[in-house]
Design an enzyme around this catalytic site. Structure first.
Site, mmCIF file in Angstrom:
data_model
loop_
_atom_site.group_PDB
_atom_site.id
_atom_site.type_symbol
_atom_site.label_atom_id
_atom_site.label_comp_id
_atom_site.label_asym_id
_atom_site.label_seq_id
_atom_site.Cartn_x
_atom_site.Cartn_y
_atom_site.Cartn_z
ATOM 1 N N SER A 711 -4.454 18.167 0.318
ATOM 2 C CA SER A 711 -3.081 18.650 0.132
ATOM 3 C C SER A 711 -2.560 18.470 -1.285
ATOM 4 O O SER A 711 -1.486 18.981 -1.609
ATOM 5 C CB SER A 711 -2.141 17.952 1.124
ATOM 6 O OG SER A 711 -2.110 16.564 0.870
ATOM 7 N N LYS A 754 6.289 14.459 5.019
ATOM 8 C CA LYS A 754 6.346 14.707 3.576
ATOM 9 C C LYS A 754 7.743 15.162 3.148
ATOM 10 O O LYS A 754 8.272 14.708 2.123
ATOM 11 C CB LYS A 754 5.310 15.760 3.188
ATOM 12 C CG LYS A 754 3.868 15.294 3.325
ATOM 13 C CD LYS A 754 2.888 16.421 3.022
ATOM 14 C CE LYS A 754 1.443 15.959 3.161
ATOM 15 N NZ LYS A 754 0.467 17.044 2.909
#
Length: 825
Positions: A711, A754
């Site tokens: 990511s 996140k």
């Protein structure tokens, strides 16, 4: 001491015969000869006896041995006592000690007290001096010794005599306390005033080997001998004390056993008198209990077979207890299916909402599962598995489900289990065999339909004793668990009515075949807002109750709870938060009890330092600005999300890529892909730069923490682009997403965590893969409303949003195969 007394009463004949030396008196030892010398005395042999000077001794002898002894001594009735040291096997030779004593016969009287015994004589003997024997001679058929007197060193002062006598007397009295019938000998010892006389009386009672007594005899100093005798007496006293203490304990235990036996016999007699005696044998009782239990046919047959074995066992047989334990286990287990209460979906929803805040998707999935159970009305179907970080309510959800269904609740922790027998049980051939944890849990539940929580199933490990996860396959498979086989029971047990729920922190450690049998429900980390609600509605109330406080005693302000969440805990769940609230409760309890403070005691944010100390956690905050080559990324961790700064610098070199910060293989490959994309997509922009003569060093801070995953791809790409174009990126901009070599932005996981971390750290804009935009539905509205989210499909869009770079369209080379073949040699 007692043995020495008994030896003293033996006749001389009996003593010789007992010790096997009668036949050896006339034997010629190898050291004997017929040489005559002065200072000679006849030898008197007394085996296993060492005497000190000043000793008085009485011997009982028959007429024959009395005549032999009288012929042996000289005209003054003197003789030398020597003690045999050892008997050489095979030739009958006797070896004697070199040092002995002179013996004088004081009197000889005939013993007429017992006319039934053979004629005996009583000899009163006195031990005189200590002597050293030079030679042993044979004269007139008797043995004589050539000797010299060994004077004893007796320099004791009056004070020393008094002190030594006192020590001897005190020790003898201590020993006499432990031994019966010793008053006569004790008085005799205490009556001696001279130290040598006292030693002579004590000496026969010393429990030491003959060679040790001989060493004491050979000592020249009376003082040293007295001190050594005192030391031996003290050791003997301690040994006797220990023996008596052990004997006392043994006697007490035997008395208790005798008492219990006597009481049981008395109880039996009383019951017989009152016609209360139950003469029914154990096997008959078990037969009746088995019949009344109405067990399944196969189980009943197995149980009756064990009862038959019990009939053949004798009383107190070890096998009897094993059979009894087995039968008791069979009879304690629930065998008959319960009629499940009608599932009240409304009540179940209320129960879940009352016990847990948030977890909307999880509650929805549980309610759906319960509605299926209500409609199906037979087997439970799939097995639920709650997966999530610690402290997020996995285990407590199982308890809430049990309360909603009105079923018994059983929890078994499987963390650290590495033996298959813990699940399946041990075979009864093993000593101390027991059923497995599943059967024990059913016995504890008492019904066939409990809610059974298998906690921490991802923490089981394989060992030489088997793989417990393989044993769970049968337990959790709805097609098999209606006939679960436990090694201890050896009969099938039906688990089909059990509502099994598993919990785990990670799916990675659960084997595929087991994971395939489970319906996985993932629990996310709590947001700060959710933690605040949980603290208000649940944690504070629980802590107050645990500490004996009420809401009228303690108030914690809204800001204080927020500070606890953000600055004193860093976790996915709320366990740490509860510990900090408990620390506040303890502080306030002390204030109320000791200082009698006014109530309610209000704790605000400013008081937390005095109560809890320094802040225990720290979240990164975005700076006011970032230099070129620094970009903010987003990361997922087991305790929630976090922001991640990626830094890069240019170094003189040859276009190499250096990576630091404990990066994993996947993250390193993402950096290489990013470098390749920069070269291909920014070729026009960089044509006038010297980038090809520079190395790029990329570092991810928090170097002690391993980092990996795809990511960070877009963040690495943007970092390199920012560096080589010398263009800074807005510090309030963050991004996440995987990149491909074709320049595509691919979806990643952990979006909710996140985004929450980005909001907490002050991020205003987040670049997300286009396919992840749907995951924003899980993000709380109060977080989404404060931020801007932009979907990204390609790296070109990422670089435009982050750096304002407009790249030319990425077109493939338009060259045909024929044109390539023309230029190919």
């Amino acid at each position: 001491m007692t043995q020495e007394m008994e030896n003293e009463n033996l006749s001389f004949t009996q003593q010789l015969r007992k010790d096997g030396f009668i036949k050896d008196i006339d034997t010629n030892p190898t050291c004997f000869d017929d040489t005559d010398s002065q200072n000679q005395l006849p030898i008197i042999f007394i085996p296993n006896t060492i005497l000190l000077p000043h000793t008085d001794i009485t011997l009982n002898l028959d007429k024959q041995h009395t005549d032999n002894l009288l012929h042996t001594v000289d005209d003054n009735n003197h003789g030398i006592i020597l003690t045999p040291k050892k008997l050489e096997e095979g030739n009958g030779n006797v070896e004697f000690y070199d040092v002995g004593v002179i013996l004088e016969i004081k009197s000889l009287t005939e013993d007429k007290e017992n006319e039934l015994l053979p004629e005996e004589y009583v000899l009163e003997l006195k031990v005189k001096d200590k002597v050293y024997v030079n030679k042993i001679l044979k004269k007139d058929g008797f043995f004589h010794a050539q000797y010299k007197i060994l004077p004893e060193e007796n320099t004791l002062t009056e004070d020393e005599i008094t002190e030594l006598n006192k020590n001897i007397d005190e020790t003898v009295l201590e020993i006499a306390k432990f031994l019966p019938n010793t008053d006569k000998y004790t008085r005799k010892i205490l009556g001696k005033l001279d130290t040598q006389d006292k030693l002579a009386e004590v000496f026969p009672f010393l429990k030491v080997p003959i060679n040790k007594k001989q060493e004491l005899l050979e000592l020249d100093s009376v003082k040293i001998r007295a001190l050594k005798v005192i030391q031996l007496l003290l050791e003997q006293k301690d040994a006797i004390g220990i023996q008596m203490e052990l004997a006392k304990k043994l006697n007490k235990k035997m008395n208790e056993t005798h008492k219990n036996t006597l009481l049981r016999e008395q109880m039996k007699l009383i019951q017989e008198e009152l016609n209360m005696t139950d003469d029914t044998p154990a096997h008959k009782t078990y037969r009746e209990r088995i019949k009344d239990a109405q067990l399944p046919k196969e189980v009943e047959e197995a149980a009756l077979e064990e009862v038959t074995k019990l009939e053949r066992q004798g009383q107190n047989n070890a096998e009897e207890n094993i059979i009894r334990n087995y039968l008791d286990t069979i009879l304690q287990l629930p065998w008959h299916k319960e009629e499940n209460p009608t599932i009240d979906i409304v009540k179940a929803k209320k129960q879940l909402n009352d016990d847990h805040y948030g977890l909307k998707k999880v509650k929805t999935r549980i309610i759906q599962h319960l509605t299926v159970l209500k409609m199906k009305k037979d087997k439970q179907g799939s097995i639920l598995l709650f997966v999530g970080p610690p402290g997020t309510g996995k285990t407590s959800l199982g308890k809430s489900i049990a309360a909603a269904l009105e079923r018994p609740y059983v929890r078994v922790s499987l963390g650290g289990v590495n033996d298959e027998s813990e699940i399946r049980g041990h075979r009864r051939t093993y000593l101390g065999a027991l059923p497995g944890r599943i059967i024990n849990g059913m016995k504890k539940a008492g019904k066939t339909n409990p809610v059974f929580v298998l906690d921490e199933i991802d923490k089981m490990t394989e060992s030489l004793n088997g793989n417990p996860t393989s044993a769970l396959l049968e337990v959790l498979d709805p097609e098999q668990n209606d006939s679960f086989s436990d090694n201890y029971l050896e009969v099938p047990y039906d688990l089909s009515d059990v509502f099994f729920i598993g919990t785990a922190n990670s799916l990675q450690d659960i084997p595929g075949p087991l994971r395939d049998r489970l319906e996985i429900i993932e629990l996310d980390s709590y947001t700060n807002t959710e933690k605040h609600h949980i603290a208000d509605e649940h944690l504070i109330k629980e802590v107050l109750l645990e500490h004996g406080l009420t809401e009228d005693d303690l108030k914690i302000t809204y800001d204080a709870i927020d500070c606890l969440i953000e600055k004193y805990t860093r976790e996915s769940g709320v366990r740490g938060l509860k510990r900090e609230i408990a620390a506040i409760a303890r502080y306030v309890t002390e204030k109320i009890v000791v200082d009698n403070v006014e109530r309610p005691y209000v704790v605000d944010e400013n008081m937390l330092y005095d109560i809890l100390g320094h802040e225990k956690s720290h979240y990164d905050k975005v700076p006011d600005s970032n230099p070129p080559g620094v970009v903010t990324g987003l990361a997922w961790t087991p305790i929630g999300g976090d922001i991640l700064f990626i830094e890069a610098v240019l170094l003189p070199g040859e276009e190499k890529l250096k990576l630091t910060g404990q990066l994993g293989d996947v993250m390193k490959e993402s950096a290489q892909i990013a470098q390749s994309l920069i070269k291909s997509r920014l070729a026009t922009v960089l044509k006038d730069s010297d980038i090809e003569k520079r190395d790029i060093h990329i570092h991810v801070p928090a170097g002690s923490i391993p980092k990996d995953g795809p990511s960070a791809g877009v963040t690495l790409l943007t970092t390199i682009a920012s560096l080589v174009t010398n263009t800074p990126v807005d510090s309030t901009l963050a991004m996440t997403g995987e990149i491909s070599l074709r320049g595509k932005v691919l979806p990643v996981g952990g979006i909710k965590e996140k985004v929450i971390a980005a909001h907490r750290s002050g991020i205003k804009t987040v670049l997300l893969p286009e396919e992840n935009m749907k995951d924003l539905d899980d993000v709380p509205c109060e977080v989404k409303d404060d931020m801007t989210f932009k979907p990204m499909k390609t790296v070109d869009e990422v670089l435009y949003e982050a750096l304002g770079l407009k790249l030319p369209e990425n077109k493939p080379l338009n060259i045909s195969i024929d044109e390539i073949n023309k230029v190919t040699p």
